[in-house]
Design a protein around this motif. Structure first.
Motif, PDB file in Angstrom:
ATOM      1  N   PRO A 144       0.774  -8.895  -2.045  1.00 39.25           N
ATOM      2  CA  PRO A 144       2.016  -8.516  -1.365  1.00 39.25           C
ATOM      3  C   PRO A 144       3.176  -8.397  -2.349  1.00 39.25           C
ATOM      4  O   PRO A 144       3.344  -9.246  -3.234  1.00 39.25           O
ATOM      5  N   THR A 145       3.994  -7.370  -2.184  1.00 39.53           N
ATOM      6  CA  THR A 145       5.057  -7.082  -3.156  1.00 39.53           C
ATOM      7  C   THR A 145       6.028  -8.236  -3.306  1.00 39.53           C
ATOM      8  O   THR A 145       6.393  -8.621  -4.424  1.00 39.53           O
ATOM      9  N   THR A 146       6.481  -8.790  -2.193  1.00 39.18           N
ATOM     10  CA  THR A 146       7.456  -9.882  -2.264  1.00 39.18           C
ATOM     11  C   THR A 146       6.873 -11.130  -2.909  1.00 39.18           C
ATOM     12  O   THR A 146       7.568 -11.854  -3.623  1.00 39.18           O
ATOM     13  N   ARG A 147       5.602 -11.367  -2.678  1.00 40.13           N
ATOM     14  CA  ARG A 147       4.987 -12.582  -3.207  1.00 40.13           C
ATOM     15  C   ARG A 147       4.644 -12.462  -4.683  1.00 40.13           C
ATOM     16  O   ARG A 147       4.706 -13.441  -5.441  1.00 40.13           O
ATOM     17  N   THR A 176      -0.019  -1.968  -6.066  1.00 43.37           N
ATOM     18  CA  THR A 176      -1.136  -1.376  -5.336  1.00 43.37           C
ATOM     19  C   THR A 176      -1.159  -1.903  -3.904  1.00 43.37           C
ATOM     20  O   THR A 176      -0.809  -3.053  -3.644  1.00 43.37           O
ATOM     21  N   GLY A 177      -1.544  -1.049  -2.991  1.00 42.67           N
ATOM     22  CA  GLY A 177      -1.588  -1.442  -1.585  1.00 42.67           C
ATOM     23  C   GLY A 177      -1.455  -0.229  -0.691  1.00 42.67           C
ATOM     24  O   GLY A 177      -1.625   0.918  -1.122  1.00 42.67           O
ATOM     25  N   HIS A 178      -1.115  -0.482   0.556  1.00 40.71           N
ATOM     26  CA  HIS A 178      -1.014   0.591   1.547  1.00 40.71           C
ATOM     27  C   HIS A 178       0.413   0.761   2.068  1.00 40.71           C
ATOM     28  O   HIS A 178       0.621   1.485   3.045  1.00 40.71           O
ATOM     29  N   GLY A 179       1.389   0.105   1.433  1.00 47.67           N
ATOM     30  CA  GLY A 179       2.771   0.202   1.883  1.00 47.67           C
ATOM     31  C   GLY A 179       3.444   1.476   1.420  1.00 47.67           C
ATOM     32  O   GLY A 179       2.866   2.309   0.699  1.00 47.67           O
ATOM     33  N   ALA A 180       4.720   1.611   1.817  1.00 44.66           N
ATOM     34  CA  ALA A 180       5.467   2.831   1.486  1.00 44.66           C
ATOM     35  C   ALA A 180       5.700   2.958  -0.013  1.00 44.66           C
ATOM     36  O   ALA A 180       5.652   4.046  -0.567  1.00 44.66           O
TER      37      ALA A 180
END
Length: 274
Positions: free
Chosen positions: A181-184, A210-214
């Motif tokens: 997670p970006t924030t973490r 990396t991930g599926h967020g914007a």
């Protein structure tokens, strides 16, 4: 005289018995050697069979099965690619008044187009299988070709959450790729970025999540995103930056259990049927 004759006969008989025993022992030893040779031959054959690489058609069948299990539409897209190539060949043949020849020429091109479509969809299927697992970003980075230097292990890892930061050095500079997670994961990557800026003040240091967020990059698009970045370093400078980073000798954090098993890269040769 009789005694000497009896003694000679008994000596001759004992000699024959000794020869029979020797011959029996030799025969038994030869049989054991044959059995042992057969066993070694069977073991060698089984070992070669186990280590033998699968053939082209078997590789294609395995890749097709994996891709179809993830996306059943692969059959439709492959069929459309094949038929499309045939239609193009048929149209060209009709225009040149030689449609049979051009149709025959279009068949291998249709098969090639179908394999290319399967290759693209197989890459997505391979990344989908490791998506969300520790080390998935590192596996995606391993598909980068020449021009990039990627360490096999992450440069920073959170033992509690297994969030990781991977590093790639190329002509765009140093790119830190986060996993989690970006924030973490932000404090972890910011700490690593600041440490690098102290030793590489004139080298661009960028961060990709990396991930599926914007604001995140999908695993199957990670290599493409890195290749599209603006190039600011020469090949010699890339080597110098990598040597500088390796010479820092910073203490590495322990790698949590579960990172290494997912470092396996997709088999690109099998996807291409080679």
């Amino acid at each position: 005289m009789a005694k000497s004759t009896d003694s000679a006969a008994s000596s001759s008989q004992s000699t024959r018995e000794s020869l029979r025993a020797v011959k029996a022992a030799q025969k038994e030893r030869r049989q054991q050697e044959k059995i042992r040779a057969k066993g070694n031959k069977a073991e060698t054959k089984a070992r070669k069979k186990a280590t033998k690489k699968p053939g082209v058609f078997k590789q294609l069948r395995e890749v097709f099965s994996m891709t179809r299990a993830h996306d059943p539409k692969v059959v439709l897209w492959m069929a459309l690619a094949f038929v499309g190539a045939l239609v193009v060949g048929l149209v060209v043949g009709l225009l040149l008044n030689n449609w049979i020849t051009w149709l025959l020429i279009a068949i291998p091109f249709g098969l090639l187009a179908a394999v290319i479509i399967m290759n693209r969809m197989a890459e997505r299927a391979a990344f989908a299988r490791i998506d969300g697992r520790p080390g998935a970003a590192g596996a995606a980075l391993s598909t980068l070709r020449r021009g990039w230097i990627v360490p096999e292990q992450p440069v920073a890892v959170s033992p509690k959450t297994q969030d990781a930061v991977f590093r790639a050095v190329g002509r765009p500079g140093v790119v830190l790729i986060t996993e989690g997670p970006t924030t973490r994961v932000r404090p972890l990557v910011e700490k690593e970025r600041k440490n690098m800026q102290r030793f590489l003040p004139n080298v661009p240091i960028q961060v990709l999540a990396t991930g599926h967020g914007a604001d995140q990059v999908e695993l199957h698009d990670l290599a493409k995103t890195l290749k599209r970045m603006k190039k600011t370093l020469t090949k010699q400078e890339v080597q110098a930056v990598d040597k500088r980073l390796n010479s820092l000798g910073s203490a590495k954090m322990p790698i949590p259990k579960g990172i290494d098993p997912y470092r396996a890269r997709p088999d690109r040769k099998a996807m291409r049927g080679r």
